[in-house]
Enzyme design. Structure first.
Site, short mmCIF file in Angstrom:
data_model
loop_
_atom_site.label_atom_id
_atom_site.label_comp_id
_atom_site.label_asym_id
_atom_site.label_seq_id
_atom_site.Cartn_x
_atom_site.Cartn_y
_atom_site.Cartn_z
N PRO A 89 2.99 17.59 0.33
CA PRO A 89 4.43 17.73 -0.06
C PRO A 89 4.93 16.91 -1.26
CG PRO A 89 4.06 16.13 1.69
CD PRO A 89 2.71 16.63 0.87
N GLU A 90 5.75 17.64 -1.89
CA GLU A 90 6.31 16.81 -3.13
C GLU A 90 7.77 17.12 -2.68
OE1 GLU A 90 5.40 18.25 -7.09
OE2 GLU A 90 3.60 18.99 -6.16
N HIS B 47 -6.02 17.05 14.57
CA HIS B 47 -5.77 15.94 13.77
C HIS B 47 -4.43 15.47 14.20
CE1 HIS B 47 -9.34 16.47 11.58
NE2 HIS B 47 -9.13 17.75 11.21
N ARG C 171 -6.24 14.44 6.35
CA ARG C 171 -7.03 13.40 5.86
C ARG C 171 -6.67 12.29 5.92
NH1 ARG C 171 -7.18 15.74 -0.15
NH2 ARG C 171 -8.39 14.04 -0.73
N ARG D 159 6.45 4.21 -24.33
CA ARG D 159 5.14 4.32 -23.56
C ARG D 159 4.08 5.30 -24.11
NH1 ARG D 159 5.36 3.61 -17.09
NH2 ARG D 159 7.64 2.48 -17.18
#
Length: 275
Positions: free
Chosen positions: A2-3, A93, A112, A155
């Site tokens: 997800p974002e 999981h 994961r 930057r």
DNA sequence: CTCACCCTGTTA
DNA sequence: TAACAGGGTGAG
């Protein structure tokens, strides 16, 4: 997985379904997914509490409980949250199960095991989730080209790397960073200090515009969400560059390029996004 | 800055 | 069999 758009989708799907429900028990099968406090304290503290609502900050999801405590969740790469009837088949999981007083369960699964929970107790200062260090939400009225320019104009890092820095803008991940830079016509490897005024504007426009577009495209009903087990709520057909290396650019038909920037796979159009 | 790492599964 | 995957952190 997800974002920002996916976490927002998750909030929109789950929140109305758990509001007002009480946690009658929490089964924590993998204690390491509770980053703070320990699994045992976590479980004891939330048992008996009622879900009041959910909120999102960047990619973090907070579940507000009636005592003022908050269960904070970050899904990282493969974390999933699913509301299912108690007898519904469990995902492989599955690490945490919140049993609710309407016979349903809120389940967290994560192949994961990178995803993390925290419990913020009522009145406690949050020094551990990282939320307090996040940059502006892309939809914050104070988010602007001027803000980006001020933060980044000195930057030398690649602009894409800067977009992935959650302490500048919260919620952008690898897929949408590529989509945003394509929409803004900026090469992902451009040093941030090389952007001109017009490009800061393009970027500041593209960020909320693209993210809200994908929030819209991700919309899903609770039924569909359950059927797909929370896996396929990202609408990949609408991605313009990510996953489309070697395909023709939608704007100019040039072959899209793939490269690695800051260790992350990146796709861009060599013509529309000049180095 | 780059790299390794935390994990498991999928794809080339 | 190895590279790669939507995230983030910590070490060098």
């Amino acid at each position: 997985m997800p974002e920002l758009p996916e976490v927002e989708t998750l909030k929109q799907v789950i929140e109305p379904q758990i509001q007002g429900l009480k946690i009658i028990n929490a089964i924590i099968k993998r204690p390491e997914v509770t980053a703070y406090p320990t699994a045992d304290i976590f479980r004891k503290r939330i048992t008996g509490q009622t879900f009041m609502g959910m909120s999102r900050r960047g990619k973090f999801l907070s579940m507000h409980l009636d005592s003022g405590d908050q269960i904070v969740l970050h899904l990282r790469m493969t974390g999933r949250l699913l509301l299912a009837p108690h007898d519904y088949p469990k995902e492989k999981h599955t690490h945490i199960i919140f049993q609710l007083n309407n016979g349903k369960e809120l389940r967290f699964s994560d192949m994961r095991r990178f995803g993390r929970f925290w419990l913020l107790q009522q009145g406690e200062t949050d020094t551990y989730t990282g939320i307090s260090k996040l940059g502006f939400e892309p939809f914050d009225p104070e988010f602007s080209a001027a803000y980006l320019k001020t933060k980044l104009e000195k930057r030398k890092k690649a602009i894409k790397t800067c977009l992935l820095d959650q302490n500048i803008v919260a919620g952008i991940g690898n897929i949408y960073a590529d989509e945003i830079l394509f929409a803004a016509g900026i090469h992902p490897a451009r040093p941030a200090n090389s952007l001109n005024a017009k490009e800061w504007e393009s970027l500041a426009t593209a960020i909320p515009k693209r993210l809200s577009y994908f929030i819209e495209k991700n919309k899903i009903t609770p039924e569909e969400y359950l059927e797909t087990r929370g896996q396929e709520y990202r609408n990949t057909p609408f991605l313009q560059v990510y996953g489309h290396a070697d395909n023709p650019c939608l704007i100019c038909a040039a072959k899209l390029c793939r490269t690695v920037i800051g260790g992350r796979s990146s796709v861009y159009c060599p013509v529309c996004q000049k180095q």
